[in-house]
Design a protein around this motif. Structure first.
Motif, PDB file in Angstrom:
ATOM      1  N   SER A 104       8.050  15.163  14.058  1.00 41.73           N
ATOM      2  CA  SER A 104       6.730  16.113  14.615  1.00 41.73           C
ATOM      3  C   SER A 104       5.344  15.940  13.785  1.00 41.73           C
ATOM      4  O   SER A 104       4.312  15.728  13.726  1.00 41.73           O
ATOM      5  CB  SER A 104       7.059  16.924  15.933  1.00 41.73           C
ATOM      6  OG  SER A 104       8.119  15.864  16.620  1.00 41.73           O
ATOM      7  N   ILE A 119       5.452  10.103  28.326  1.00 42.44           N
ATOM      8  CA  ILE A 119       6.564  10.464  27.750  1.00 42.44           C
ATOM      9  C   ILE A 119       7.733  10.544  28.333  1.00 42.44           C
ATOM     10  O   ILE A 119       9.184  10.458  27.549  1.00 42.44           O
ATOM     11  CB  ILE A 119       5.698  11.831  26.955  1.00 42.44           C
ATOM     12  CG1 ILE A 119       4.890  11.979  26.612  1.00 42.44           C
ATOM     13  CG2 ILE A 119       7.290  12.627  26.996  1.00 42.44           C
ATOM     14  CD1 ILE A 119       4.422  13.140  26.473  1.00 42.44           C
ATOM     15  N   VAL A 145       6.721  11.798  20.281  1.00 43.88           N
ATOM     16  CA  VAL A 145       7.043  12.592  21.698  1.00 43.88           C
ATOM     17  C   VAL A 145       6.561  14.100  20.901  1.00 43.88           C
ATOM     18  O   VAL A 145       5.490  14.844  21.551  1.00 43.88           O
ATOM     19  CB  VAL A 145       9.046  13.424  22.095  1.00 43.88           C
ATOM     20  CG1 VAL A 145       7.385  13.765  23.471  1.00 43.88           C
ATOM     21  CG2 VAL A 145       8.261  11.626  23.256  1.00 43.88           C
ATOM     22  N   GLY A 146       7.240  14.523  20.461  1.00 40.01           N
ATOM     23  CA  GLY A 146       6.417  15.867  19.605  1.00 40.01           C
ATOM     24  C   GLY A 146       5.097  15.935  19.094  1.00 40.01           C
ATOM     25  O   GLY A 146       3.911  16.998  19.052  1.00 40.01           O
ATOM     26  N   ARG A 148       2.709  13.900  20.307  1.00 33.56           N
ATOM     27  CA  ARG A 148       2.070  14.614  21.285  1.00 33.56           C
ATOM     28  C   ARG A 148       1.982  15.300  21.932  1.00 33.56           C
ATOM     29  O   ARG A 148       0.982  16.196  22.249  1.00 33.56           O
ATOM     30  CB  ARG A 148       2.590  12.371  22.557  1.00 33.56           C
ATOM     31  CG  ARG A 148       2.178  11.019  21.562  1.00 33.56           C
ATOM     32  CD  ARG A 148       2.818  10.666  22.530  1.00 33.56           C
ATOM     33  NE  ARG A 148       2.193  10.951  23.681  1.00 33.56           N
ATOM     34  CZ  ARG A 148       2.359   9.464  25.032  1.00 33.56           C
ATOM     35  NH1 ARG A 148       3.584   8.657  24.400  1.00 33.56           N
ATOM     36  NH2 ARG A 148       1.707   9.735  25.891  1.00 33.56           N
ATOM     37  N   VAL A 149       3.111  15.921  21.473  1.00 33.74           N
ATOM     38  CA  VAL A 149       2.473  17.715  21.913  1.00 33.74           C
ATOM     39  C   VAL A 149       1.741  17.963  21.600  1.00 33.74           C
ATOM     40  O   VAL A 149       0.695  18.891  21.527  1.00 33.74           O
ATOM     41  CB  VAL A 149       3.916  18.610  22.620  1.00 33.74           C
ATOM     42  CG1 VAL A 149       3.892  19.928  23.171  1.00 33.74           C
ATOM     43  CG2 VAL A 149       5.167  17.244  23.362  1.00 33.74           C
ATOM     44  N   GLU A 153      -0.683  16.985  24.389  1.00 32.03           N
ATOM     45  CA  GLU A 153      -0.694  16.320  25.833  1.00 32.03           C
ATOM     46  C   GLU A 153       0.763  17.886  26.223  1.00 32.03           C
ATOM     47  O   GLU A 153       1.140  18.017  25.350  1.00 32.03           O
ATOM     48  CB  GLU A 153       0.477  15.438  25.844  1.00 32.03           C
ATOM     49  CG  GLU A 153      -0.108  14.593  25.413  1.00 32.03           C
ATOM     50  CD  GLU A 153      -0.221  12.441  25.114  1.00 32.03           C
ATOM     51  OE1 GLU A 153       0.620  12.198  26.330  1.00 32.03           O
ATOM     52  OE2 GLU A 153      -0.975  12.161  24.771  1.00 32.03           O
ATOM     53  N   SER A 154       0.605  17.364  27.590  1.00 36.06           N
ATOM     54  CA  SER A 154       1.910  18.851  28.418  1.00 36.06           C
ATOM     55  C   SER A 154       3.287  17.761  28.363  1.00 36.06           C
ATOM     56  O   SER A 154       3.139  15.819  28.754  1.00 36.06           O
ATOM     57  CB  SER A 154       1.524  18.468  29.585  1.00 36.06           C
ATOM     58  OG  SER A 154       0.160  19.422  29.299  1.00 36.06           O
ATOM     59  N   LEU A 155       3.930  18.246  28.121  1.00 38.14           N
ATOM     60  CA  LEU A 155       5.182  18.104  28.062  1.00 38.14           C
ATOM     61  C   LEU A 155       5.856  17.931  29.593  1.00 38.14           C
ATOM     62  O   LEU A 155       6.035  19.280  30.230  1.00 38.14           O
ATOM     63  CB  LEU A 155       6.646  18.622  27.493  1.00 38.14           C
ATOM     64  CG  LEU A 155       7.782  18.547  27.119  1.00 38.14           C
ATOM     65  CD1 LEU A 155       7.844  17.159  25.935  1.00 38.14           C
ATOM     66  CD2 LEU A 155       8.924  19.560  26.573  1.00 38.14           C
ATOM     67  N   ILE A 173      11.369  20.812  20.353  1.00 41.52           N
ATOM     68  CA  ILE A 173       9.852  20.253  21.011  1.00 41.52           C
ATOM     69  C   ILE A 173       9.310  20.955  22.378  1.00 41.52           C
ATOM     70  O   ILE A 173       8.122  21.276  22.107  1.00 41.52           O
ATOM     71  CB  ILE A 173      10.249  18.205  21.814  1.00 41.52           C
ATOM     72  CG1 ILE A 173      10.489  18.069  20.284  1.00 41.52           C
ATOM     73  CG2 ILE A 173       8.588  18.208  22.673  1.00 41.52           C
ATOM     74  CD1 ILE A 173      11.275  16.055  21.175  1.00 41.52           C
ATOM     75  N   ASP A 174      10.022  21.146  23.400  1.00 43.33           N
ATOM     76  CA  ASP A 174       9.897  23.136  24.379  1.00 43.33           C
ATOM     77  C   ASP A 174       9.172  23.850  23.775  1.00 43.33           C
ATOM     78  O   ASP A 174       8.620  23.976  24.034  1.00 43.33           O
ATOM     79  CB  ASP A 174      11.065  23.129  24.424  1.00 43.33           C
ATOM     80  CG  ASP A 174      11.626  22.148  25.561  1.00 43.33           C
ATOM     81  OD1 ASP A 174      10.456  21.347  26.764  1.00 43.33           O
ATOM     82  OD2 ASP A 174      13.110  22.391  26.446  1.00 43.33           O
ATOM     83  N   SER A 177       5.773  22.765  22.476  1.00 42.41           N
ATOM     84  CA  SER A 177       5.388  23.202  24.188  1.00 42.41           C
ATOM     85  C   SER A 177       4.677  24.388  24.272  1.00 42.41           C
ATOM     86  O   SER A 177       3.478  24.525  24.692  1.00 42.41           O
ATOM     87  CB  SER A 177       5.725  22.079  24.449  1.00 42.41           C
ATOM     88  OG  SER A 177       4.984  22.399  25.960  1.00 42.41           O
TER      89      SER A 177
END
Length: 199
Positions: A104, A119, A145-146, A148-149, A153-155, A173-174, A177
Motif C-alpha cells: 500500500s 472502497i 485500498v490501503g 487510498r487510506v 480517505e476514511s475506511l 489496512i485498519d 487507518s
C-alpha cells in the motif's frame, strides 16, 4: 548520514518481547496476551508513514522512499528462530498484514492505484477473488485500498470478515487507518533521533 526509519535491532527487540511473553493461543478472550503483536504492527506502520511523510515534504525522492519501505520490509520478512508454535503462527499472520502495509505504501508513493471505485466494492471484490483462489487479485485490490487510506480517505465499516487472507490484509489496512487518525507528530519529528527501540 542517511536517516534510518527502522532497524534490525528494533525488530529483534520485539521478537525478544514475544519470546519472553511465552504467548499461547487460548480459547479465553484475553486481549492482553496478544497485545505485543498489535504494538509491533503499529510500530512498523508508523515507520512506513514516517517515510511517506518525508516523501510528501520532498525531503526524500520517490525512489528513496521506495528503497526505505523495501528496507523495512526486508527486516520484517527475514527468517527468525522459532518463538514457540503459537507465537510463530501469530508472527506469520502479522507478516501477512504488514505485507499489505508495505505494498500500500509503495502504491501510494508511485501513485499506481484505483482512485475511483468505492472502497466497499473493492473489498468485496477481494473477498470474491480469494474465494476463487485468486490470491494475487485479492492482494492487488486491497493494497490499492490501503494506498487510498494513506492518501487520506476514511475506511468505511466493512463488517466482520471470515478468517482468511483478506481479513489478515485488512488488519494491516485498519492499522494504517488508525495511525492516520491518531497522533500525527511523526510527520514532523526526526526519525533518526528515535530511541524508543521496541518499547
Amino acid at each position: 548520514m542517511k536517516e534510518e526509519f527502522y532497524t534490525q535491532k528494533r525488530w529483534l527487540n520485539w521478537m525478544n518481547k514475544v519470546k519472553d511473553s511465552n504467548f499461547k493461543l487460548t480459547e479465553s478472550d484475553d486481549k492482553n496476551s496478544g497485545a505485543v503483536f498489535i504494538y509491533i504492527m503499529d510500530d512498523v506502520v508508523l515507520a512506513c508513514l514516517k517515510v511517506i511523510a518525508r516523501f510528501e515534504r520532498e525531503i526524500i525522492s520517490a525512489e528513496e522512499a521506495l528503497d526505505d519501505i523495501e528496507a523495512i520490509r526486508s527486516i520484517v520478512f527475514q527468517e527468525h528462530e522459532s518463538l514457540g508454535e503459537d507465537a510463530d503462527l501469530m508472527i506469520e499472520s502479522l507478516k501477512t498484514s504488514l505485507a499489505a502495509v508495505f505494498v500500500s505504501s509503495q502504491r501510494y508513493i508511485t501513485g499506481s492505484f484505483d482512485r475511483e471505485s468505492p472502497i466497499e466494492e473493492m473489498v468485496a471484490r477481494a473477498v470474491g477473488a480469494e474465494e476463487k483462489e485468486n490470491l494475487d487479485e485479492a492482494f492487488d485490490l486491497l493494497s490499492q485500498v490501503g494506498a487510498r487510506v494513506i492518501g487520506g480517505e476514511s475506511l468505511p465499516e466493512i463488517g466482520e470478515l471470515p478468517y482468511c487472507m483478506t481479513a489478515e490484509l485488512m488488519d494491516g489496512i485498519d492499522a494504517i487507518s488508525a495511525a492516520m487518525i491518531g497522533d500525527d507528530s511523526y510527520k514532523d519529528e526526526d526519525g533518526s533521533e528515535d530511541t524508543g527501540e521496541g518499547d
